[in-house]
Design a protein around this motif. Structure first.
Motif, mmCIF file in Angstrom:
data_model
loop_
_atom_site.group_PDB
_atom_site.id
_atom_site.type_symbol
_atom_site.label_atom_id
_atom_site.label_comp_id
_atom_site.label_asym_id
_atom_site.label_seq_id
_atom_site.Cartn_x
_atom_site.Cartn_y
_atom_site.Cartn_z
ATOM 1 N N LEU A 122 0.952 -1.068 -0.031
ATOM 2 C CA LEU A 122 0.154 0.016 -0.022
ATOM 3 C C LEU A 122 1.069 1.384 0.097
ATOM 4 C CD1 LEU A 122 -2.680 1.335 0.301
ATOM 5 C CD2 LEU A 122 -2.477 1.335 2.724
ATOM 6 N N GLU A 123 0.626 1.947 -0.893
ATOM 7 C CA GLU A 123 1.490 3.435 -1.266
ATOM 8 C C GLU A 123 0.473 4.426 -0.705
ATOM 9 O OE1 GLU A 123 4.640 4.989 -4.072
ATOM 10 O OE2 GLU A 123 2.834 4.447 -4.856
ATOM 11 N N ILE A 124 0.861 5.369 -0.050
ATOM 12 C CA ILE A 124 -0.237 6.671 0.415
ATOM 13 C C ILE A 124 0.766 7.588 0.038
ATOM 14 C CG2 ILE A 124 -1.388 7.374 2.231
ATOM 15 C CD1 ILE A 124 -1.499 4.854 3.600
ATOM 16 N N TYR A 125 0.132 8.771 -0.509
ATOM 17 C CA TYR A 125 0.826 10.069 -0.410
ATOM 18 C C TYR A 125 -0.031 11.129 -1.201
ATOM 19 C CZ TYR A 125 0.948 8.691 -5.565
ATOM 20 O OH TYR A 125 0.493 8.581 -6.802
ATOM 21 N N PRO A 126 0.115 12.432 -0.989
ATOM 22 C CA PRO A 126 1.273 13.105 0.177
ATOM 23 C C PRO A 126 0.875 13.083 1.355
ATOM 24 C CG PRO A 126 0.045 14.728 -0.866
ATOM 25 C CD PRO A 126 -0.600 13.368 -1.482
ATOM 26 N N ASN A 127 1.680 12.881 2.411
ATOM 27 C CA ASN A 127 1.311 12.856 3.761
ATOM 28 C C ASN A 127 2.413 13.744 4.490
ATOM 29 O OD1 ASN A 127 0.035 12.619 6.108
ATOM 30 N ND2 ASN A 127 0.719 10.534 6.557
ATOM 31 N N PRO A 128 2.174 15.123 4.966
ATOM 32 C CA PRO A 128 0.679 15.762 5.066
ATOM 33 C C PRO A 128 0.202 16.041 3.727
ATOM 34 C CG PRO A 128 2.469 17.237 6.007
ATOM 35 C CD PRO A 128 3.156 15.925 5.459
ATOM 36 N N VAL A 129 -1.211 16.291 3.842
ATOM 37 C CA VAL A 129 -2.173 16.176 2.593
ATOM 38 C C VAL A 129 -2.868 17.498 2.897
ATOM 39 C CG1 VAL A 129 -3.756 14.844 3.841
ATOM 40 C CG2 VAL A 129 -3.861 15.071 1.182
ATOM 41 N N GLU A 176 -5.475 18.557 0.276
ATOM 42 C CA GLU A 176 -6.595 18.304 -0.641
ATOM 43 C C GLU A 176 -6.980 16.698 -0.886
ATOM 44 O OE1 GLU A 176 -7.486 20.638 -3.829
ATOM 45 O OE2 GLU A 176 -7.273 22.603 -2.733
ATOM 46 N N TYR A 177 -6.412 16.100 -1.645
ATOM 47 C CA TYR A 177 -6.403 14.780 -2.219
ATOM 48 C C TYR A 177 -5.340 13.814 -1.744
ATOM 49 C CZ TYR A 177 -9.712 17.149 -5.116
ATOM 50 O OH TYR A 177 -10.628 18.021 -5.330
ATOM 51 N N LEU A 178 -5.803 12.799 -1.077
ATOM 52 C CA LEU A 178 -4.837 11.646 -0.884
ATOM 53 C C LEU A 178 -4.813 10.504 -1.805
ATOM 54 C CD1 LEU A 178 -3.127 10.841 1.633
ATOM 55 C CD2 LEU A 178 -4.867 9.761 2.501
ATOM 56 N N GLN A 179 -3.728 10.254 -2.308
ATOM 57 C CA GLN A 179 -3.666 9.121 -3.185
ATOM 58 C C GLN A 179 -3.276 7.747 -2.611
ATOM 59 O OE1 GLN A 179 -4.239 10.092 -6.493
ATOM 60 N NE2 GLN A 179 -4.537 11.971 -5.684
ATOM 61 N N LEU A 180 -3.807 6.778 -3.014
ATOM 62 C CA LEU A 180 -3.380 5.588 -2.717
ATOM 63 C C LEU A 180 -3.275 4.290 -3.655
ATOM 64 C CD1 LEU A 180 -6.891 5.051 -0.575
ATOM 65 C CD2 LEU A 180 -4.651 5.902 0.390
ATOM 66 N N GLN A 181 -2.312 3.708 -3.390
ATOM 67 C CA GLN A 181 -2.099 2.562 -4.447
ATOM 68 C C GLN A 181 -1.829 1.251 -3.949
ATOM 69 O OE1 GLN A 181 -1.440 2.886 -7.949
ATOM 70 N NE2 GLN A 181 -1.512 0.747 -7.983
ATOM 71 N N LEU A 182 -2.896 0.556 -3.920
ATOM 72 C CA LEU A 182 -2.847 -0.838 -3.660
ATOM 73 C C LEU A 182 -2.387 -1.911 -4.542
ATOM 74 C CD1 LEU A 182 -3.881 -2.945 -1.181
ATOM 75 C CD2 LEU A 182 -6.042 -2.795 -2.065
ATOM 76 N N SER A 183 -1.454 -2.795 -4.295
ATOM 77 C CA SER A 183 -1.133 -4.074 -4.976
ATOM 78 C C SER A 183 -1.094 -5.162 -4.255
ATOM 79 C CB SER A 183 0.335 -3.700 -5.448
ATOM 80 O OG SER A 183 0.741 -2.632 -6.145
ATOM 81 N N SER A 184 -1.957 -6.100 -4.621
ATOM 82 C CA SER A 184 -2.067 -7.421 -4.122
ATOM 83 C C SER A 184 -2.176 -8.539 -4.710
ATOM 84 C CB SER A 184 -3.079 -7.323 -3.007
ATOM 85 O OG SER A 184 -3.342 -8.663 -2.533
ATOM 86 N N GLU A 185 -1.556 -9.630 -4.415
ATOM 87 C CA GLU A 185 -2.033 -11.125 -5.203
ATOM 88 C C GLU A 185 -3.285 -11.848 -4.477
ATOM 89 O OE1 GLU A 185 1.411 -13.300 -5.327
ATOM 90 O OE2 GLU A 185 2.552 -11.498 -6.211
ATOM 91 N N VAL A 186 -3.625 -11.269 -3.253
ATOM 92 C CA VAL A 186 -4.747 -11.681 -2.733
ATOM 93 C C VAL A 186 -5.992 -11.459 -3.121
ATOM 94 C CG1 VAL A 186 -5.779 -11.945 -0.440
ATOM 95 C CG2 VAL A 186 -3.360 -11.820 -0.528
ATOM 96 N N ARG A 187 -7.034 -12.176 -3.420
ATOM 97 C CA ARG A 187 -8.177 -11.980 -3.948
ATOM 98 C C ARG A 187 -9.172 -11.854 -2.624
ATOM 99 N NH1 ARG A 187 -8.909 -12.606 -9.157
ATOM 100 N NH2 ARG A 187 -7.210 -13.880 -10.409
ATOM 101 N N ALA A 188 -9.316 -10.428 -2.372
ATOM 102 C CA ALA A 188 -10.184 -10.134 -1.050
ATOM 103 C C ALA A 188 -10.810 -8.924 -1.323
ATOM 104 C CB ALA A 188 -9.157 -9.832 -0.048
ATOM 105 N N ASN A 189 -12.085 -8.520 -0.783
ATOM 106 C CA ASN A 189 -12.543 -7.296 -0.932
ATOM 107 C C ASN A 189 -12.017 -6.349 0.049
ATOM 108 O OD1 ASN A 189 -14.745 -8.155 -2.482
ATOM 109 N ND2 ASN A 189 -15.537 -9.173 -0.570
ATOM 110 N N PHE A 190 -11.076 -5.239 -0.516
ATOM 111 C CA PHE A 190 -10.414 -4.451 0.322
ATOM 112 C C PHE A 190 -11.239 -3.135 0.526
ATOM 113 C CE2 PHE A 190 -7.003 -6.862 -1.564
ATOM 114 C CZ PHE A 190 -6.253 -7.277 -0.458
ATOM 115 N N ASN A 191 -11.155 -2.613 1.654
ATOM 116 C CA ASN A 191 -11.698 -1.343 1.881
ATOM 117 C C ASN A 191 -10.857 -0.483 2.713
ATOM 118 O OD1 ASN A 191 -14.705 -1.611 1.376
ATOM 119 N ND2 ASN A 191 -14.468 -3.371 2.493
#
Length: 105
Positions: A28-35, A37-52
């Motif tokens: 999981l990549e989160i940027y920028p922090n501090p933020v 207005e807009y927080l960017q999330l990048q999730l990479s996973s091989e697991v098949r799951a419902n991510f929230n």
């Protein structure tokens, strides 16, 4: 399930900090922090799951929750929230995997 999470803070060439969380099952990549207005999330996973992802204020009140697709980028709009400290938690099939402190300017 118990997961060990390793957090890494990297700085882009522009000086924007990116926060990475990594387990054997997801990144999981989160940027920028501090933020501001807009927080960017990048999730990479091989697991098949419902991510929230859920955002909480300092009192523990859930402000927003969104479903996120694995191997995709997402944007959270924080522009309407007051400056302060927030908590971002990622869940896989309703199981909390990791939390990170977010600073809103």
């Amino acid at each position: 399930h118990l997961y060990t999470v390793a957090w890494t803070i990297n700085y882009s060439p522009s000086g924007v900090p990116k926060i990475n969380a990594s387990t054997g099952n997801f990144d999981l990549e989160i940027y920028p922090n501090p933020v501001s207005e807009y927080l960017q999330l990048q999730l990479s996973s091989e697991v098949r799951a419902n991510f929230n992802v859920a955002l909480f204020d300092a009192l523990g009140n859930q402000l927003q929750a969104v479903s996120v697709s694995r191997n995709a980028a997402h944007t959270l709009n924080l522009s309407t929230y007051a400056p302060g400290i927030y908590s971002l938690t990622i869940y896989a099939d309703k199981i909390p995997l990791a939390s990170r402190t977010i600073v809103k300017l």
